[in-house]
Design a protein around this motif. Sequence first.
Motif, PDB file in Angstrom:
ATOM      1  N   ILE A   1      10.324 -29.972  56.002  1.00  0.00           N
ATOM      2  CA  ILE A   1      10.634 -30.994  56.998  1.00  0.00           C
ATOM      3  C   ILE A   1      10.635 -30.346  58.359  1.00  0.00           C
ATOM      4  O   ILE A   1      11.551 -29.629  58.727  1.00  0.00           O
ATOM      5  CB  ILE A   1      11.987 -31.674  56.720  1.00  0.00           C
TER       6      ILE A   1
ATOM      7  N   HIS B   1      16.494 -29.758  52.254  1.00  0.00           N
ATOM      8  CA  HIS B   1      15.871 -30.464  53.370  1.00  0.00           C
ATOM      9  C   HIS B   1      16.762 -30.509  54.600  1.00  0.00           C
ATOM     10  O   HIS B   1      16.284 -30.436  55.718  1.00  0.00           O
ATOM     11  CB  HIS B   1      15.491 -31.891  52.950  1.00  0.00           C
TER      12      HIS B   1
ATOM     13  N   VAL C   1       5.163 -40.103  58.094  1.00  0.00           N
ATOM     14  CA  VAL C   1       6.010 -40.680  57.047  1.00  0.00           C
ATOM     15  C   VAL C   1       5.471 -42.034  56.603  1.00  0.00           C
ATOM     16  O   VAL C   1       5.422 -42.338  55.413  1.00  0.00           O
ATOM     17  CB  VAL C   1       7.465 -40.798  57.524  1.00  0.00           C
TER      18      VAL C   1
ATOM     19  N   LEU D   1       8.269 -48.651  55.719  1.00  0.00           N
ATOM     20  CA  LEU D   1       8.966 -47.682  54.872  1.00  0.00           C
ATOM     21  C   LEU D   1       9.688 -48.371  53.719  1.00  0.00           C
ATOM     22  O   LEU D   1       9.789 -47.825  52.623  1.00  0.00           O
ATOM     23  CB  LEU D   1       9.972 -46.879  55.691  1.00  0.00           C
TER      24      LEU D   1
ATOM     25  N   PRO E   1       8.043 -46.726  50.193  1.00  0.00           N
ATOM     26  CA  PRO E   1       8.976 -45.626  50.455  1.00  0.00           C
ATOM     27  C   PRO E   1       8.299 -44.249  50.481  1.00  0.00           C
ATOM     28  O   PRO E   1       8.799 -43.345  51.111  1.00  0.00           O
ATOM     29  CB  PRO E   1       9.972 -45.721  49.305  1.00  0.00           C
TER      30      PRO E   1
ATOM     31  N   ALA F   1       7.438 -38.213  48.282  1.00  0.00           N
ATOM     32  CA  ALA F   1       8.289 -39.101  49.083  1.00  0.00           C
ATOM     33  C   ALA F   1       9.044 -38.280  50.098  1.00  0.00           C
ATOM     34  O   ALA F   1       9.329 -37.134  49.869  1.00  0.00           O
ATOM     35  CB  ALA F   1       9.263 -39.850  48.202  1.00  0.00           C
TER      36      ALA F   1
ATOM     37  N   LYS G   1      13.672 -41.506  49.660  1.00  0.00           N
ATOM     38  CA  LYS G   1      14.272 -40.179  49.534  1.00  0.00           C
ATOM     39  C   LYS G   1      14.688 -39.659  50.905  1.00  0.00           C
ATOM     40  O   LYS G   1      14.675 -40.395  51.882  1.00  0.00           O
ATOM     41  CB  LYS G   1      13.252 -39.237  48.879  1.00  0.00           C
ATOM     42  N   ASP G   2      15.040 -38.380  50.959  1.00  0.00           N
ATOM     43  CA  ASP G   2      15.537 -37.748  52.182  1.00  0.00           C
ATOM     44  C   ASP G   2      14.795 -38.169  53.444  1.00  0.00           C
ATOM     45  O   ASP G   2      15.385 -38.654  54.394  1.00  0.00           O
ATOM     46  CB  ASP G   2      15.399 -36.224  52.066  1.00  0.00           C
ATOM     47  N   LEU G   3      13.487 -37.934  53.408  1.00  0.00           N
ATOM     48  CA  LEU G   3      12.705 -38.102  54.622  1.00  0.00           C
ATOM     49  C   LEU G   3      12.658 -39.561  55.041  1.00  0.00           C
ATOM     50  O   LEU G   3      12.796 -39.892  56.219  1.00  0.00           O
ATOM     51  CB  LEU G   3      11.296 -37.567  54.376  1.00  0.00           C
ATOM     52  N   THR G   4      12.477 -40.448  54.056  1.00  0.00           N
ATOM     53  CA  THR G   4      12.438 -41.875  54.363  1.00  0.00           C
ATOM     54  C   THR G   4      13.764 -42.318  54.958  1.00  0.00           C
ATOM     55  O   THR G   4      13.800 -43.063  55.932  1.00  0.00           O
ATOM     56  CB  THR G   4      12.141 -42.673  53.079  1.00  0.00           C
TER      57      THR G   4
ATOM     58  N   LEU H   1      15.941 -40.473  56.525  1.00  0.00           N
ATOM     59  CA  LEU H   1      16.025 -39.898  57.864  1.00  0.00           C
ATOM     60  C   LEU H   1      15.303 -40.789  58.859  1.00  0.00           C
ATOM     61  O   LEU H   1      15.814 -41.100  59.939  1.00  0.00           O
ATOM     62  CB  LEU H   1      15.381 -38.512  57.838  1.00  0.00           C
TER      63      LEU H   1
END
Lengths: 288, 337
Positions: A36, A93, A232, A276, A280, A288, B116-119, B121
Amino acid sequence: MAGNIVGILFDGLAYGSLLFLVGVGLSITMGLMNFINLAHGSFAMIGGYASVYLANRAGIPFLATLPLAFVAAGLCGIIAERLFFQRLYKAPHLDQMLFTVGFVFSSIAAAHYFFGASQQFVAMPDMLQGQVRFMGVDFGKYRLLLIAFVAAVTLALHLMLSKTRFGAEIRAAVDNQDAAAGLGINVNLVFALCFALGTGLAGLGGALGVEVLGLDPTFPLKYMVYFLLVVVVGGAGSIKGPLIAALLLGVFDVAGKYFVPEIGAFIIYVMMIVLLIAFPSGLGGKRA
Amino acid sequence: MTIRFQAVQRLASPRPRLAEIIFWLLPAAIYFLLPYDRMLVLSLMAYAIAVLGLDLVLGYAGIVSLGHAAFFGIGAYTAGLLSVHGWREPLSGLLIAGALTLAVGYLTSFLVVRGKDLTRLMVTLGICLVTYELANRMSGVTGGMDGLSGIEMAPLFGTFEFDFFGNTAYWYAYAVLVIVFVALKFFASSPLGLSLRAIREGVDRMPALGASVNNRLRVAFTLSAGIAGIAGGLMAQTTQFVGVDSLSVTRSAEFLVMLVLGGTGRLYGAVIGTAVFVVAHEFLNDVDPVYWEFWMGVLLMAVVFFLRGGLTGGASDLLRFIASKGLPALRKREPAE
């Protein structure tokens, strides 16, 4: 009206192209390497300042500064990767995120210290200024250049990942580090090069973006959202997904600001949230 | 077995220890001993509440939120606007601010727990950006870039006037901080709080125990938003000003830094981290704001590399290390929470 719509579509595609150019490098570091990296904008900023400095102070033609911006950002990227980021590949992360946010804050302050707080401008050659008239609609030359760059970069990345040995090594190292190392692939080197490629592309995008997005020390934070959005929403780790996402977001953003200026700034954020929720793991994502 | 039993018992009965009592006497000591630093401690206490809320969602539920400034700001604008439009009673104003953010938090929690995490965030970031844009755009209501001023409070309980020196405001903020802290302490050792920890440690096992993960995460997120709203409301009431920057992503990032600096998953970490951050900010910002930004970045990077678990985590590791090396005086003592 039809000309207007074509014009907006064109501007949107050009804007989206720029978003893609800066964001695609992030798709590599964040998607392929599962890291990340919120510091992507910092490397784009390095490319931008490199281009401005070389064009305005050293008198190098703007187009010639672009590969140099790529190299400058890539070099900084590889140094940062060897020094810091490689230690965080296996970290949670949250740690990766916090570290890169810290990196962003420090790089903003450093840019402020070295280049001042003011907005930077780059000397454009005459051949990139003005418009080309085609079928009664004006197309900005610079925007045509952006679209051409996107086509070239997309093709080059696609060929590199699918046809070259290095591409195969990247995919192997990403899928299973240990097995790849067992097959004699230098995983460390592959990751370092991957990171250099990702940050170099950021630098190229940053240099091309000076004219459209502007450049000042807050750049990494101001546009962080846009780069992240592209990756994303598009799906980290793919080339096609971010491309579609970037073009979609670019067109919607420009059209929104033109047709409904009161809510123009929201459209892109609301679209991000909606996309999103619907996808997702992104439009074309592997992870993901 | 006995050790584990003691640990569970300690989790289940949040009885204060001596160190904790001393810790909570500090703000009162500062009030009397360092009267010129009252304003600093006052804003510190309001931030600490927001960071406690963030700890609930990050430290306990494991959701990284880059959008908590949205809730902080909504609470601040609610309390501020109420006062500007004539509702000057502080306690009810604060409760309304909290209730409204709780509702907003509940609605947005459905968006946040997906992915998940990134989504997550990105979604929390998106919420923060949308609210910031809204506040900026509705400048007729919020004051836009100039901020919302003219906030005046009626006396607390009808007796204690909010004076120019912040005397009442100080004790008011102190009381709210203590109440939120104690409530969270009980929440953390409640079955729901414990199940949040379980989710953080091993999310895949929870459905096997018959527990619905998403519902719990949504509850945590909603509560956390409400707490951040109360913090924002308190900030507006005690400093009598709300700026649009209270909704910014930078503010969200600062909350994260405060929490991580102090240590996640430990309520004291949130308070200590906020204190260290705010004091450091005060000193370094006087020198040069750019300089401060640089050091904040370095601080954050250093915490990730050298101080996993933050200041409280580091301190607890140190205590455990000393205890294991056999200093008899310390052996019996348990590591600080």
